[in-house]
Motif scaffolding. Structure first.
Motif, short mmCIF file in Angstrom:
data_model
loop_
_atom_site.label_atom_id
_atom_site.label_comp_id
_atom_site.label_asym_id
_atom_site.label_seq_id
_atom_site.Cartn_x
_atom_site.Cartn_y
_atom_site.Cartn_z
N GLY A 1 0.98 -1.15 -0.21
CA GLY A 1 0.45 -0.03 0.01
C GLY A 1 1.15 1.38 -0.15
N LEU A 2 0.24 2.19 -0.87
CA LEU A 2 1.44 3.49 -1.33
C LEU A 2 0.84 4.34 -0.48
CD1 LEU A 2 4.22 4.14 -1.97
CD2 LEU A 2 3.43 4.48 -4.31
N ASP A 3 1.21 5.15 -0.51
CA ASP A 3 -0.27 6.70 -0.10
C ASP A 3 0.88 7.82 0.25
OD1 ASP A 3 -2.83 7.22 -0.07
OD2 ASP A 3 -1.27 8.71 1.59
N LEU A 4 0.80 9.19 -0.21
CA LEU A 4 1.30 10.44 -0.24
C LEU A 4 1.32 10.88 1.93
CD1 LEU A 4 0.83 12.64 -2.77
CD2 LEU A 4 3.16 11.55 -2.20
N SER A 5 0.10 10.89 2.09
CA SER A 5 0.54 10.94 3.70
C SER A 5 0.70 10.31 4.10
CB SER A 5 -1.81 11.72 3.61
OG SER A 5 -1.34 11.38 5.31
N ALA A 6 1.92 10.13 5.39
CA ALA A 6 2.39 9.85 6.40
C ALA A 6 1.43 9.25 7.13
CB ALA A 6 3.36 10.81 7.41
N THR A 7 0.84 10.24 7.52
CA THR A 7 -0.36 10.04 8.91
C THR A 7 -1.21 8.73 8.36
OG1 THR A 7 -0.28 12.06 9.18
CG2 THR A 7 -2.41 11.19 9.89
N ALA A 8 -1.93 9.29 7.30
CA ALA A 8 -2.93 8.31 5.79
C ALA A 8 -1.69 6.66 6.40
CB ALA A 8 -2.75 8.34 5.02
N ILE A 9 -0.80 6.09 6.35
CA ILE A 9 0.28 5.15 6.36
C ILE A 9 0.11 4.92 7.60
CG2 ILE A 9 2.32 4.12 6.47
CD1 ILE A 9 0.70 4.18 3.42
N ALA A 10 0.36 5.25 8.47
CA ALA A 10 0.52 4.79 10.32
C ALA A 10 -0.79 4.63 10.95
CB ALA A 10 1.10 6.78 11.28
N GLN A 11 -1.60 5.29 10.05
CA GLN A 11 -2.58 4.31 9.96
C GLN A 11 -3.56 3.54 9.47
OE1 GLN A 11 -5.77 8.19 8.86
NE2 GLN A 11 -5.06 8.56 10.91
N ALA A 12 -2.82 3.23 8.96
CA ALA A 12 -3.00 1.59 7.82
C ALA A 12 -2.43 0.92 9.16
CB ALA A 12 -2.57 1.89 6.91
N LYS A 13 -1.10 1.47 8.87
CA LYS A 13 -0.09 0.27 9.82
C LYS A 13 -0.98 -0.45 11.26
CE LYS A 13 3.92 0.91 7.70
NZ LYS A 13 5.40 1.87 8.40
N ASP A 14 -1.42 1.13 11.42
CA ASP A 14 -2.20 0.57 13.32
C ASP A 14 -3.44 -0.21 13.18
OD1 ASP A 14 -2.72 1.34 16.21
OD2 ASP A 14 -4.49 2.15 15.29
N LEU A 15 -4.13 -0.02 11.63
CA LEU A 15 -5.33 -0.64 11.86
C LEU A 15 -4.82 -2.05 11.62
CD1 LEU A 15 -7.77 1.72 9.46
CD2 LEU A 15 -8.22 0.97 12.24
N SER A 16 -4.23 -1.96 10.53
CA SER A 16 -3.10 -3.56 10.57
C SER A 16 -3.06 -4.82 11.14
CB SER A 16 -2.77 -3.60 9.13
OG SER A 16 -3.03 -3.27 7.93
N SER A 17 -2.33 -4.03 12.71
CA SER A 17 -2.00 -3.73 13.50
C SER A 17 -3.01 -4.88 14.60
CB SER A 17 -0.71 -3.59 14.85
OG SER A 17 -1.42 -2.95 15.07
N GLN A 18 -4.27 -4.43 14.81
CA GLN A 18 -5.38 -5.08 15.37
C GLN A 18 -6.11 -6.04 14.58
OE1 GLN A 18 -7.74 -1.55 15.40
NE2 GLN A 18 -6.21 -0.34 15.85
N SER A 19 -5.72 -6.15 13.28
CA SER A 19 -5.94 -7.47 12.65
C SER A 19 -5.93 -9.20 13.51
CB SER A 19 -6.00 -7.29 11.17
OG SER A 19 -6.04 -8.35 10.36
N VAL A 20 -6.76 -10.17 13.26
CA VAL A 20 -6.71 -10.90 13.31
C VAL A 20 -5.60 -11.85 12.77
CG1 VAL A 20 -7.40 -13.01 14.52
CG2 VAL A 20 -8.66 -10.93 14.82
#
Length: 201
Positions: A67-86
């Motif tokens: 997943g690629l995005d210009l926004s570092a905040t979006a990427i940080a949120q994506a990583k956080d959501l992914s870490s919550q995945s089962v």
């Protein structure tokens, strides 16, 4: 990385949670497609935002997703959501500019999955998008793209595009394999989208 004002605007939008395009789930048309067919191999999702499409693609067999995005905040949120995945899908999130891919990402993907990136860029950037998509894909690589035919805004983003304009942009680089108006869409997007599956020439 040098950012133009619009790049900084995307960063601000994520920082302030001003992201009405983000429905908190993968695109229904993509989910439907994955129930019937397979997107496998190495997959790129440009403008991935919080990574909803990345996560669902990562659950597919024999698939790794970037997943690629210009926004570092979006990427940080994506990583956080992914870490919550089962589950533990093979996914990776990168801050970067799709129009200026690092050499290690060029010609390295089997699929590119498009949803809300193409419609968000300025229309004059669309030829750059097509070139970037072609450069990211291996020979015979494919695009699964969800495009906006008639969004409910006049000024954009999202910016509308017609079937004719899509053909004029993509046909010199890609062969159209399938095309349909999806029956599965987020509320308010019914009959406003067009799905295309295209293969790099």
């Amino acid at each position: 990385m040098n950012h133009d004002p619009r790049d900084l605007e995307w960063q601000r939008r994520y920082e302030q949670n001003d992201t009405p395009w983000d429905k908190g789930a993968p695109a229904p048309a993509l989910i439907k497609f994955l129930h019937e067919k397979q997107i496998a191999g190495r997959v790129l999702v440009p403008g991935c935002g919080r990574g909803h499409e990345v996560r669902v693609l990562g659950t597919q067999p024999n698939t790794s997703v970037v997943g690629l995005d210009l926004s570092a905040t979006a990427i940080a949120q994506a990583k956080d959501l992914s870490s919550q995945s089962v589950s533990d899908p093979d996914i990776n999130f990168i801050v970067g500019d799709f129009f200026h891919l690092p050499s290690k990402l060029k010609r390295s993907f089997d699929w590119l999955v498009e949803h809300t990136c193409f419609c968000a860029i300025e229309p004059h950037q669309r030829p750059d998008y097509v070139r970037a998509a072609s450069s990211a894909l291996r020979t015979d690589g494919k695009i699964f793209g969800i495009f906006y035919l008639n969004p409910d805004t006049e000024s954009g983003p999202p910016f509308a595009i017609s079937k004719k304009e899509l053909s004029e942009l993509f046909d010199s680089h890609f062969t159209l394999l399938e095309e349909w108006v999806p029956k599965e869409s987020f509320p308010g997007r019914e009959d406003r989208e067009l799905v295309r599956v295209m293969q790099k020439q």
